[in-house]
Design a protein around this motif. Structure first.
Motif, short mmCIF file in Angstrom:
data_model
loop_
_atom_site.label_atom_id
_atom_site.label_comp_id
_atom_site.label_asym_id
_atom_site.label_seq_id
_atom_site.Cartn_x
_atom_site.Cartn_y
_atom_site.Cartn_z
N UNK A 56 0.83 -1.24 -0.14
CA UNK A 56 -0.42 0.35 -0.18
C UNK A 56 0.95 1.75 0.10
N UNK A 57 2.44 1.54 0.80
CA UNK A 57 2.69 2.67 1.07
C UNK A 57 3.77 2.48 -0.96
N UNK A 58 3.76 1.20 -1.14
CA UNK A 58 4.45 1.89 -2.23
C UNK A 58 3.66 1.80 -4.01
N UNK A 59 2.15 1.40 -3.69
CA UNK A 59 1.52 2.60 -4.57
C UNK A 59 1.26 3.57 -3.88
N UNK A 60 0.25 3.88 -3.24
CA UNK A 60 1.02 5.34 -2.60
C UNK A 60 1.81 6.01 -2.78
N UNK A 61 3.40 5.52 -2.85
CA UNK A 61 4.40 6.32 -3.31
C UNK A 61 4.10 6.26 -4.77
N UNK A 62 4.31 5.26 -5.43
CA UNK A 62 3.89 5.25 -6.65
C UNK A 62 2.83 6.76 -7.60
N UNK A 63 1.73 6.37 -6.77
CA UNK A 63 0.14 7.68 -7.24
C UNK A 63 0.44 8.98 -6.58
N UNK A 64 1.79 8.75 -5.00
CA UNK A 64 2.87 10.36 -5.78
C UNK A 64 3.88 10.89 -6.51
N UNK A 65 4.57 10.01 -6.96
CA UNK A 65 5.31 10.24 -7.66
C UNK A 65 4.46 10.45 -9.89
N UNK A 66 3.10 9.76 -9.95
CA UNK A 66 2.45 10.23 -10.92
C UNK A 66 2.36 11.37 -11.37
N UNK A 67 1.44 11.91 -10.23
CA UNK A 67 0.73 13.70 -9.89
C UNK A 67 1.96 14.16 -9.86
#
Length: 133
Positions: free
Chosen positions: A19-30
């Motif tokens: 979940x942290x990795x997915x959240x981090x990925x989303x933040x990077x994309x944003x």
């Protein structure tokens, strides 16, 4: 049993990590989207609600530039058409002047021929006059 509890703990830790990795990925994309030329407004609003105004200004300026380019292109087309028309008129005038020049050249040639005939007649008359004297 303690083994089962340990397995569950490991699974929970892995899920949390995922979940942290997915959240981090989303933040990077944003972040990447926000740093692009025309970012998605929703992403901007998530991170910085005031930035949406700046993005809208940038979009409006971009649209304004496109309209100006379109207007400039229209003006250039008009000018090109006008210059083509002028060029056609100049070509027509040039053709007329060439025709006129050809007529004068023909007249000149005719006058030269006529002059040559008079010169010949004059020479003949001189010879004839010389015979009588």
């Amino acid at each position: 049993s303690s083994e089962e509890i340990e397995k569950k703990n490991i699974n929970i830790k892995e899920e949390i990590k995922e979940e942290k990795d997915i959240k981090k990925e989303k933040e990077i994309k944003i972040e990447q989207n926000i740093n692009s030329e025309f970012p998605d407004e929703a992403d901007i609003f998530l991170l910085d609600p005031d930035a949406i105004v700046q993005q809208q200004k940038a979009q409006a300026e971009h649209d304004s530039n496109l309209i100006k380019q379109d207007s400039d292109q229209h003006t250039n087309i008009k000018q090109t058409d006008k210059l083509k028309q002028e060029n056609n008129q100049n070509s027509e005038q040039t053709d007329n002047l060439k025709q006129e020049n050809d007529q004068y050249t023909k007249q000149t040639d005719n006058l030269k021929q006529e002059n040559d005939q008079y010169t010949k007649q004059t020479d003949n008359l001189k010879q004839e006059n010389d015979q009588y004297t």
